[in-house]
Design a protein around this motif. Structure first.
Motif, mmCIF file in Angstrom:
data_model
loop_
_atom_site.group_PDB
_atom_site.id
_atom_site.type_symbol
_atom_site.label_atom_id
_atom_site.label_comp_id
_atom_site.label_asym_id
_atom_site.label_seq_id
_atom_site.Cartn_x
_atom_site.Cartn_y
_atom_site.Cartn_z
ATOM 1 N N GLY A 43 38.730 24.804 -29.036
ATOM 2 C CA GLY A 43 39.818 23.934 -29.423
ATOM 3 C C GLY A 43 40.061 22.769 -28.498
ATOM 4 N N GLU A 44 39.190 22.554 -27.524
ATOM 5 C CA GLU A 44 39.365 21.418 -26.628
ATOM 6 C C GLU A 44 38.959 20.120 -27.327
ATOM 7 O OE1 GLU A 44 35.628 23.572 -24.981
ATOM 8 O OE2 GLU A 44 37.216 23.948 -26.449
ATOM 9 N N ASP A 45 39.245 18.989 -26.661
ATOM 10 C CA ASP A 45 38.906 17.704 -27.251
ATOM 11 C C ASP A 45 37.398 17.516 -27.377
ATOM 12 O OD1 ASP A 45 41.476 16.753 -27.651
ATOM 13 O OD2 ASP A 45 41.576 15.693 -25.727
ATOM 14 N N TRP A 46 37.027 16.756 -28.393
ATOM 15 C CA TRP A 46 35.644 16.322 -28.551
ATOM 16 C C TRP A 46 35.395 15.147 -27.601
ATOM 17 C CZ3 TRP A 46 31.873 17.609 -32.562
ATOM 18 C CH2 TRP A 46 32.214 18.754 -33.280
ATOM 19 N N PRO A 47 34.134 14.776 -27.398
ATOM 20 C CA PRO A 47 33.860 13.564 -26.609
ATOM 21 C C PRO A 47 34.500 12.346 -27.277
ATOM 22 C CG PRO A 47 31.861 14.849 -26.924
ATOM 23 C CD PRO A 47 32.897 15.451 -27.817
ATOM 24 N N ILE A 82 36.411 23.849 -37.585
ATOM 25 C CA ILE A 82 37.312 23.099 -38.461
ATOM 26 C C ILE A 82 38.352 24.028 -39.081
ATOM 27 C CG2 ILE A 82 37.466 21.655 -40.525
ATOM 28 C CD1 ILE A 82 34.604 20.765 -40.083
ATOM 29 N N LEU A 83 39.609 23.650 -38.973
ATOM 30 C CA LEU A 83 40.678 24.297 -39.718
ATOM 31 C C LEU A 83 40.723 23.649 -41.097
ATOM 32 C CD1 LEU A 83 43.429 24.080 -36.946
ATOM 33 C CD2 LEU A 83 41.907 26.018 -37.394
ATOM 34 N N GLU A 84 41.039 24.440 -42.133
ATOM 35 C CA GLU A 84 40.979 23.878 -43.487
ATOM 36 C C GLU A 84 42.021 24.532 -44.383
ATOM 37 O OE1 GLU A 84 37.735 23.280 -47.141
ATOM 38 O OE2 GLU A 84 37.174 24.382 -45.326
ATOM 39 N N ASN A 85 42.717 23.706 -45.154
ATOM 40 C CA ASN A 85 43.655 24.257 -46.137
ATOM 41 C C ASN A 85 42.904 24.639 -47.413
ATOM 42 O OD1 ASN A 85 43.243 21.508 -47.003
ATOM 43 N ND2 ASN A 85 45.057 21.721 -48.298
ATOM 44 N N GLU A 86 43.574 25.312 -48.318
ATOM 45 C CA GLU A 86 42.952 25.758 -49.558
ATOM 46 C C GLU A 86 42.608 24.542 -50.416
ATOM 47 O OE1 GLU A 86 40.967 27.902 -51.205
ATOM 48 O OE2 GLU A 86 42.401 29.418 -50.556
ATOM 49 N N SER A 87 41.467 24.629 -51.082
ATOM 50 C CA SER A 87 41.036 23.533 -51.960
ATOM 51 C C SER A 87 41.532 23.781 -53.384
ATOM 52 C CB SER A 87 39.516 23.411 -51.944
ATOM 53 O OG SER A 87 38.915 24.630 -52.393
ATOM 54 N N ARG A 125 42.659 28.034 -46.029
ATOM 55 C CA ARG A 125 41.547 28.657 -46.740
ATOM 56 C C ARG A 125 41.223 29.992 -46.073
ATOM 57 N NH1 ARG A 125 36.343 25.515 -49.187
ATOM 58 N NH2 ARG A 125 35.069 27.336 -49.671
ATOM 59 N N LYS A 126 40.825 30.968 -46.869
ATOM 60 C CA LYS A 126 40.643 32.322 -46.322
ATOM 61 C C LYS A 126 39.571 32.369 -45.233
ATOM 62 C CE LYS A 126 37.426 33.841 -49.961
ATOM 63 N NZ LYS A 126 37.179 34.858 -51.026
ATOM 64 N N GLU A 127 38.559 31.509 -45.316
ATOM 65 C CA GLU A 127 37.503 31.505 -44.303
ATOM 66 C C GLU A 127 37.974 30.849 -43.005
ATOM 67 O OE1 GLU A 127 35.443 30.903 -48.364
ATOM 68 O OE2 GLU A 127 37.212 30.128 -47.302
ATOM 69 N N SER A 128 39.016 30.043 -43.109
ATOM 70 C CA SER A 128 39.497 29.274 -41.965
ATOM 71 C C SER A 128 40.482 30.072 -41.122
ATOM 72 C CB SER A 128 40.170 27.988 -42.461
ATOM 73 O OG SER A 128 40.889 27.339 -41.437
ATOM 74 N N GLN A 129 40.570 29.710 -39.874
ATOM 75 C CA GLN A 129 41.646 30.207 -39.037
ATOM 76 C C GLN A 129 42.964 29.600 -39.533
ATOM 77 O OE1 GLN A 129 40.553 30.120 -34.689
ATOM 78 N NE2 GLN A 129 38.768 29.023 -35.473
ATOM 79 N N LEU A 141 46.162 27.354 -39.955
ATOM 80 C CA LEU A 141 46.221 25.929 -39.665
ATOM 81 C C LEU A 141 46.886 25.617 -38.338
ATOM 82 C CD1 LEU A 141 47.058 24.383 -43.173
ATOM 83 C CD2 LEU A 141 44.829 24.873 -42.145
ATOM 84 N N ASN A 142 47.780 26.480 -37.882
ATOM 85 C CA ASN A 142 48.444 26.235 -36.605
ATOM 86 C C ASN A 142 47.683 26.827 -35.422
ATOM 87 O OD1 ASN A 142 48.935 28.920 -37.041
ATOM 88 N ND2 ASN A 142 51.181 28.771 -36.997
ATOM 89 N N SER A 143 46.481 27.336 -35.681
ATOM 90 C CA SER A 143 45.632 27.825 -34.601
ATOM 91 C C SER A 143 45.162 26.643 -33.758
ATOM 92 C CB SER A 143 44.415 28.563 -35.164
ATOM 93 O OG SER A 143 43.467 28.829 -34.149
ATOM 94 N N ARG A 144 44.981 26.885 -32.491
ATOM 95 C CA ARG A 144 44.455 25.833 -31.618
ATOM 96 C C ARG A 144 43.081 26.224 -31.075
ATOM 97 N NH1 ARG A 144 47.284 23.584 -34.281
ATOM 98 N NH2 ARG A 144 49.129 22.319 -33.795
ATOM 99 N N LYS A 145 42.403 27.110 -31.815
ATOM 100 C CA LYS A 145 41.059 27.521 -31.420
ATOM 101 C C LYS A 145 39.983 26.603 -31.992
ATOM 102 C CE LYS A 145 42.299 32.402 -30.871
ATOM 103 N NZ LYS A 145 42.041 33.799 -31.311
ATOM 104 N N ALA A 146 40.397 25.700 -32.863
ATOM 105 C CA ALA A 146 39.491 24.681 -33.390
ATOM 106 C C ALA A 146 40.234 23.352 -33.329
ATOM 107 C CB ALA A 146 39.074 25.003 -34.817
ATOM 108 N N SER A 147 39.519 22.289 -33.028
ATOM 109 C CA SER A 147 40.199 21.015 -32.776
ATOM 110 C C SER A 147 40.024 19.995 -33.893
ATOM 111 C CB SER A 147 39.725 20.418 -31.450
ATOM 112 O OG SER A 147 38.319 20.431 -31.358
ATOM 113 N N LEU A 148 39.405 20.386 -34.999
ATOM 114 C CA LEU A 148 39.296 19.504 -36.163
ATOM 115 C C LEU A 148 40.036 20.144 -37.336
ATOM 116 C CD1 LEU A 148 35.521 18.445 -35.988
ATOM 117 C CD2 LEU A 148 37.515 17.078 -35.315
ATOM 118 N N PHE A 149 40.643 19.317 -38.175
ATOM 119 C CA PHE A 149 41.454 19.794 -39.292
ATOM 120 C C PHE A 149 41.070 19.010 -40.545
ATOM 121 C CE2 PHE A 149 46.082 19.615 -41.097
ATOM 122 C CZ PHE A 149 45.718 20.433 -42.161
#
Length: 435
Positions: free
Chosen positions: A220-224, A258-263, A276-280, A282-290
Motif C-alpha cells: 500500500g505504499e506510494d508508487w514511483p 488494486i482496490l475495486e468496487n462492484e461492476s 468487488r468480492k475479489e478485492s480487499q 475499499l477502505n483497506s490501505r494494503k493496496a495503493s490503487l483504486f
C-alpha cells in the motif's frame, strides 16, 4: 357594434401576442447560434461539430430531455502536464470499459455477432482523447489470443472481435509516439495457453515498456513518481485477473495491487459502493490503487449521457466515502464521450484538482506552488480542454455513428433569417386588414 369592436380588439391582441412569441423564438435561435466556426464552447448551442472548439463535439442528451444540440466535451485534461513528478497513485485517469467492444466493428465473415457494445471509437482514438486505462477481455480462440465479449470463459465466433495483438499494437504505436505517457491495461483473463500473455506482449513490442512486478508496491505504499516511471521507461502497467500469472509470467495479479468496487448495476446504484468480492475492502490501505467501475450491466448508448451527468459525480462521492476519503485512480465507463456537457472529463478534472493541488479543478492548479494555491479562473459553464501542447492529442471526438440528431445548418438559416421576415410581413398584413 361596441361588442364587435371589443371582439375585434381581443382577436387582434391575441394574434399580436402569438406573433410576438414567434418573433422572440426566432430571436432566441439567432442568439443561441451566435458562435460558429470552431468558436463555440462547452454548453453553447451548435448546429455541427465544426461550430465547436477543439476537444468538443456537437450532441444532445434526449435521455435527460435535452434535445437542443450543444458543444460537449470529448477529450480529457492530462493532469501530468499541469502537476508532474508526483507518485503515480496520486492521479486519476479515464479507463474505457471493454475498450475493444466497439460499435460497428465488423463481425467474422458469415457470422452475426451477438454481444453488447461498450465504446464507439478505436482504441487509438480513446488514447488520443485522454483514456489511460484499457479493460480487455482475452481468450484462447482460433489458435491465438483474441478479444471477445463472451461468457462461460469461452470465446465463440459470434462473440469474437479481433486478435488481441491488433489492439496491443495500437498501444505500442501510441507509447512510441508519446514518450511521456503511461498506460494501464487490465485483463479479464481467460487465456489457458502456457506463457500465452508473455508471448503476446513480446510479439506486440510492448515488453520494453513493462513496469516490473518485482518493483510494484506490495503493502500500500506510494508508487514511483510519473517522472521516474518515464525515465526508466516503465510506462505500461499490466494486470491480470488470474493470480497464478504473476509467478508464471510476471503479469501482476490485479487485486493484489488494486482496490475495486462492484461492476455492473451494483456499481451505479445510488448511495451504495460495495467492493468487488475479489478485492480487499475499499477502505483497506494494503493496496495503493483504486479502480471505480461506473457502468450498468447492460450498456445502452443513448442512456450514457444521462449516466455521465449528476449521477456520476454523486457516485464518485459515495465511493470516496466508502474508500475512507480516497478518490479513485481509475474511473471506468462505457461510451466515455457521451454526456450532457462536461461528463466524465469534468469529474476527472475535479478529482485531480482536489488530490493534486487542493483546488476545485485541476485547471486551477499551479505547478510548483504550495498545496491549496489555486489560480483565479472563471467558473466555467462546463469545462475547458487542456491547451498544453504536451497533453494535446489529435483524437477525433466524432463517433462511428451519429452521437445525436443535430439541426441542419440550412434549417437554422431559415429559422434565424426568414422567420423574422415572415412575422414582420404578417403583422403588416393584419394592421392593414384591421385598420
Amino acid at each position: 357594434m361596441a361588442c364587435f369592436m371589443d371582439h375585434y380588439s381581443l382577436c387582434r391582441a391575441h394574434a399580436t401576442q402569438f406573433l410576438f412569441l414567434l418573433l422572440m423564438f426566432s430571436l432566441s435561435i439567432v442568439n443561441s447560434t451566435a458562435c460558429s466556426n470552431g468558436n463555440c464552447q462547452v454548453l453553447d448551442s451548435c448546429a455541427a461539430a465544426t461550430d465547436c472548439g477543439p476537444g468538443l463535439y456537437c450532441g444532445n442528451c434526449p435521455a435527460l430531455g435535452k434535445n437542443r444540440p450543444i458543444c460537449t466535451r470529448g477529450q480529457a485534461t492530462i493532469p501530468t502536464t499541469i502537476i508532474g513528478d508526483l507518485p503515480f497513485n496520486k492521479y486519476s485517469w479515464l479507463v474505457t470499459h471493454n475498450s475493444f467492444s466497439i460499435v460497428d466493428t465488423p463481425a467474422l465473415p458469415g457470422v452475426q455477432r451477438l454481444t453488447f457494445y461498450n465504446q464507439e471509437d478505436t482504441v487509438t482514438n480513446q488514447l488520443r482523447n485522454g483514456a489511460r486505462g484499457l479493460m480487455l477481455d482475452m481468450y484462447d480462440f482460433n489458435g491465438d489470443i483474441w478479444l471477445c465479449h463472451s461468457f462461460r470463459g469461452q470465446c465463440f465466433n459470434f462473440t469474437a472481435f479481433q486478435p488481441a495483438i491488433n489492439t496491443l499494437r495500437e498501444v505500442e504505436a501510441f507509447l512510441s509516439q508519446y514518450p511521456t505517457e503511461i498506460v494501464t491495461i487490465i485483463i479479464e483473463d481467460y487465456v489457458q495457453t502456457p506463457k500465452g500473455l508473455t508471448s503476446l506482449f513480446i510479439r506486440a513490442g510492448l515488453d520494453k515498456y513493462f513496469f516490473p512486478v518485482s518493483k510494484m508496491p506490495k503493502k500500500g505504499e506510494d508508487w514511483p513518481t510519473v517522472t521516474e516511471m518515464v525515465q526508466k521507461n516503465y510506462r505500461l502497467l499490466v494486470f491480470s485477473s488470474v493470480a497464478s500469472k504473476e509467478a508464471e509470467e510476471g503479469i501482476a495479479y490485479q487485486w493484489r495491487y488494486i482496490l475495486e468496487n462492484e461492476s455492473g448495476d451494483p456499481g451505479v446504484k445510488a448511495g451504495s459502493c460495495p467492493h468487488r468480492k475479489e478485492s480487499q475492502p475499499l477502505n483497506s490501505r494494503k493496496a495503493s490503487l483504486f479502480l471505480q467501475n461506473y457502468f450498468p450491466t447492460y450498456p445502452v448508448e443513448e442512456d450514457a449521457c444521462k449516466e455521465h451527468s449528476t449521477p456520476l459525480a454523486e457516485m464518485v462521492g459515495t465511493c470516496y466515502k466508502a474508500a475512507g476519503n480516497l478518490l479513485p485512480n481509475f474511473l471506468a465507463v462505457n461510451f466515455y464521450m457521451r454526456s450532457d456537457g462536461g461528463g466524465v472529463f469534468d469529474v476527472l478534472d475535479k478529482m485531480n484538482g482536489q488530490t493534486l493541488c487542493g483546488c476545485s479543478t485541476v485547471l486551477a492548479c499551479q505547478g510548483g506552488a504550495p498545496f491549496g494555491s489555486c489560480k483565479n479562473i472563471a467558473v466555467p459553464r462546463g469545462s475547458q480542454t487542456n491547451n498544453n501542447s504536451a497533453g494535446s492529442f489529435s483524437g477525433s471526438v466524432q463517433f462511428s455513428r451519429s452521437a445525436s440528431a443535430v439541426h441542419s445548418p440550412n434549417c437554422m438559416v431559415f429559422y434565424s433569417f426568414y422567420l423574422p421576415l415572415v412575422v414582420f410581413s404578417l403583422m403588416s398584413v393584419i394592421d392593414k386588414i384591421w385598420v
